[in-house]
Design a protein around this motif. Structure first.
Motif, short mmCIF file in Angstrom:
data_model
loop_
_atom_site.label_atom_id
_atom_site.label_comp_id
_atom_site.label_asym_id
_atom_site.label_seq_id
_atom_site.Cartn_x
_atom_site.Cartn_y
_atom_site.Cartn_z
N ASP A 43 -10.93 6.15 5.95
CA ASP A 43 -9.76 5.56 6.60
C ASP A 43 -9.06 6.59 7.48
O ASP A 43 -8.62 6.28 8.59
N SER A 62 -17.49 -1.31 2.06
CA SER A 62 -17.06 -2.71 1.99
C SER A 62 -15.55 -2.82 2.08
O SER A 62 -15.02 -3.78 2.66
N ARG A 63 -14.82 -1.83 1.52
CA ARG A 63 -13.36 -1.83 1.68
C ARG A 63 -12.99 -1.71 3.15
O ARG A 63 -12.07 -2.39 3.63
N THR A 69 -13.34 -4.95 5.12
CA THR A 69 -12.35 -6.00 4.86
C THR A 69 -10.96 -5.64 5.38
O THR A 69 -10.04 -6.43 5.25
N ARG A 70 -10.80 -4.43 5.95
CA ARG A 70 -9.49 -4.04 6.45
C ARG A 70 -9.16 -4.84 7.70
O ARG A 70 -9.96 -4.92 8.63
N ALA A 130 -13.08 6.23 0.40
CA ALA A 130 -12.39 5.24 1.24
C ALA A 130 -11.24 5.88 2.01
O ALA A 130 -11.04 5.60 3.20
N ASP A 152 -14.01 4.55 -10.04
CA ASP A 152 -12.94 3.97 -9.22
C ASP A 152 -12.28 5.04 -8.35
O ASP A 152 -12.00 4.81 -7.16
N GLU A 157 -12.20 5.69 -4.28
CA GLU A 157 -10.91 5.86 -3.63
C GLU A 157 -10.92 7.04 -2.68
O GLU A 157 -10.40 6.97 -1.56
N LEU A 205 -19.48 0.75 -1.78
CA LEU A 205 -18.21 0.11 -2.13
C LEU A 205 -17.09 0.54 -1.19
O LEU A 205 -16.24 -0.27 -0.78
N ALA A 206 -17.06 1.82 -0.84
CA ALA A 206 -16.04 2.29 0.10
C ALA A 206 -16.22 1.65 1.47
O ALA A 206 -15.25 1.29 2.14
N LYS A 237 0.82 -1.21 0.00
CA LYS A 237 0.00 0.00 0.00
C LYS A 237 0.86 1.26 0.00
O LYS A 237 0.51 2.27 -0.63
#
Length: 683
Positions: free
Chosen positions: A555, A514-515, A518-519, A551, A544, A548, A511-512, A480
């Motif tokens: 984060d 779901s990211r 899964t972290r 997300a 996309d 990003e 979608l963000a 990353k």
């Protein structure tokens, strides 16, 4: 055919007692005109006149005078080196052309012989004068012709005049043999060519004549007076030029002492206004497309209303428009009668309010770029008539100011560049520190795990799984890190290809989320809520990259929010045809003075090597590059430490056809039915 011998040299050799004098071109012109006027004024019968000009260009200036002289005599001979049309002819008088290599091309002759008087002018241009006038670096605007010097003889002595005529007639006979009979008549009539030796004692009687010399004297005095006037005018011009140069030098010196544009303009306004005695001098920055300009630099005389602090309308100012369009200064002698002012209500109102009677506007250009305007106002009566010298001076000052302003701008740009270099150096230092920390820590962990697996084959299976899981987790962390570096580099260099499409914001948020689920993290994440406005229109962006951004903002919020805290995602339509998305948290918060720098590369609130949270400090920098790429804005808000923070960004609304709008409306209704009663989503 050319003759190399000099008439002056032959004359001095024939009459040894003669002593040549030094003459300037102006003096010779005065003498020759006076001699010609003497012939025109006297009642002489067929005098002999021989004139030799160096070049045809000098002859053309006197051709009209010799046409008048031809009415007095048929014994007139004019010699010249041809340049265009001068050639041998007998129209009006005898014209004799000689080659430019002939010695006559460096001499000037005028001989007049009558029955009762004689006079002659025989001169040769000095070698120093010839060389000086042939220098290529001399400015063509200089009047070098009047500064030419000649040496020779001017006299009313008959014997000298007859000898000079003899020498010239001999040359004329060579150049034009067909004139031999006519020349013979002249010789016989005036006794030219007779063998006589003149002693100094005999010359006294040779000057006696019974003609009126007043025309000669009057012409000579008039020409000398004109020359004196020209000299006085030249002195005044030199004085004005010296004053102009002193002013330009003083302003240039003052300008060089400072690189501050404001100080440069103020000094120029003071110096120029004082020197020209203007009632008011304004200098302000302006570009060709500006609609208005702020007046900050002004010179005033006592009793004149100040303009400083006013806003000057430029788009409705015909004088400004004319100056910019033509690239030249604009003069108004009287604002009460000039149609450019009287036909403009606003301009006329300005002239009345500030008592401007005479107006001068000079644009300040540098390499075709407009940098500013110089204005001079005269508020007195009668109206001031702007003189060419004043216009030239203002233009010279404007040129100096243009160079000074560009120099100041260059210095300011250099300072900005230095600041950018300092920021780049800090970025480099942060990059080294962050990459050293972020890479060394997972590498050390991976190395320890792999060494343990390699050296201890009897390790329990459960412990082996822990070692492998730790190594994989840290390798993903390194991946990353490298991915963020590459992403930011591509975004900043413009190497990213955008694929905009019409999107439903709710899908991108899902979608963000779901990211985030899964972290892998041992800590429990904060509670996440979504509050997307109903009937929110579709947005147009690269799907996309939009996911990003969401997300990375989520984060970032998770890093600085305790598990007991809350993260809220909201989206509404604002008044600028944009959808505004907000990611708010109840975490650590941001100090007000750091709300902008949090988007800098590698920024970390606690420093590069002293952090309680992971990451490289690139997430917000990447988010800004992405949002800017689709034409949106991103910013942060916070009430301070431990007060939480809100990150906002905007997305353009997609322009849809009528059919797409109907379909979207039906889809939103179905979506609302499916989500009815579901309440708020929680993580």
């Amino acid at each position: 055919m050319s003759i190399s011998s000099s008439v002056l040299s032959d004359l001095l050799q024939s009459i040894p007692y003669l002593r040549p004098q030094l003459y300037f071109k102006a003096s010779l012109t005065a003498l020759s005109h006076a001699m010609e006027d003497q012939v025109l004024a006297a009642t002489l019968e067929q005098p002999l006149i021989i004139a030799s000009f160096q070049r045809e260009r000098y002859y053309r200036q006197e051709a009209h005078r010799y046409k008048r002289l031809a009415l007095r005599s048929n014994q007139i001979y004019v010699l010249s080196a041809p340049e265009t049309e001068f050639a041998n002819s007998s129209e009006y008088y005898e014209k004799i052309a000689f080659e430019t290599e002939d010695a006559l091309s460096q001499e000037w002759h005028l001989v007049v012989i009558a029955d009762n008087y004689a006079t002659c002018l025989v001169c040769r241009e000095s070698l120093g004068s010839i060389a000086k006038n042939q220098l290529p670096e001399l400015s063509p605007s200089l009047d070098m012709d009047t500064a030419r010097r000649f040496e020779g003889i001017w006299t009313s002595e008959r014997g000298v005049s007859i000898k000079a005529a003899d020498l010239l007639l001999e040359r004329i006979s060579v150049y034009r043999p067909e004139l031999v009979d006519k020349i013979k008549d002249a010789r016989q009539r005036f006794g030219i060519g007779e063998s006589r030796n003149y002693s100094p004692a005999e010359q006294v009687t040779e000057f006696a004549c019974d003609i009126d010399t007043d025309p000669f004297v009057q012409r000579l005095v008039t020409y000398l007076q004109a020359s004196q006037y020209k000299l006085h005018k030249a002195y005044r011009s030199i004085t004005a030029q010296a004053r102009k140069e002193r002013l330009v030098n003083s302003i240039s010196t003052a300008i060089r002492r400072s690189l501050d544009p404001h100080e440069v303009l103020q000094v120029a306004a003071q110096e120029l206004g004082q020197h020209l005695g203007a009632s008011r001098c304004l200098i302000y920055r302006a570009q060709a497309t500006d609609a208005q300009a702020d007046i900050k630099h002004e010179f005033l005389i006592p009793g004149v209303l100040p303009v400083g602090g006013q806003t000057w309308q430029l788009d409705e100012n015909p004088l400004f428009q004319e100056a910019v369009q033509n690239g030249e200064g604009v003069c108004v002698a009287d604002t009460l009668s000039d149609p450019r002012v009287t036909k403009s209500k606003k301009l006329f109102a300005i002239a009345q309010k500030f008592a401007i009677r005479s107006w001068l506007i000079e644009p300040v250009f540098f390499q075709g770029r407009l940098l500013g305007i110089v204005e001079l106002h005269d508020c007195s009566l009668p109206p001031h008539e702007w003189q060419p010298g004043e216009l030239d001076l203002v233009k010279a000052i404007a040129t100096q100011m243009g160079a000074a302003l560009i120099q100041a701008e260059s210095y300011a740009n250099l300072e900005d560049l230095n600041q950018q270099l300092e920021a780049l150096d800090r970025t480099r230092s942060n990059l080294i520190a962050i990459t050293g920390h972020e890479l060394r820590t997972p590498l050390s962990t991976i190395q320890v795990c792999l060494e343990s697996l390699a050296t201890e084959p009897d390790m329990p299976l459960e412990l082996q799984q822990v070692m492998l899981s730790t190594a994989l987790s840290d390798s993903e962390r390194m991946r990353k890190l490298v991915q963020d570096f590459l992403t930011l580099s591509n975004l900043e260099s413009g190497r990213v290809e955008w694929h905009p499409e019409s999107l439903t914001l709710q899908e991108c948020v899902d979608l963000a989320l779901s990211r985030l689920r899964t972290r892998t993290s041992e800590e429990k994440p904060p509670q996440v809520k979504t509050q997307i406005a109903e009937n929110l229109p579709l947005v147009r962006a690269d799907g996309d990259w939009l996911v990003e951004v969401i997300a990375k903002l989520m984060d970032n919020a998770c890093k600085f929010t305790l598990p007991e805290g809350t993260i809220t995602i909201t989206a509404t339509q604002n008044s600028n045809q944009m959808v505004e998305v907000t990611v708010a948290d109840t975490g650590r918060g941001i100090e007000p003075n750091r709300l902008e720098i949090v988007f800098d590369r590698f920024y970390q609130e606690e420093g590069a090597l002293r952090r309680t949270t992971g990451g490289t400090g690139l997430g917000l920098a990447i988010s800004r590059q992405i949002v800017t790429g689709w034409g949106g804005e991103i910013w942060a808000e916070s009430n301070g430490k431990d007060q939480g923070s809100q990150f906002h960004f905007t997305i353009p609304i997609a322009q849809m056809s009528q059919e797409e709008k109907k379909q979207g409306s039906r889809e939103q209704k179905r979506q609302g039915s499916r989500e009815q009663g579901a309440g708020e989503k929680r993580l």
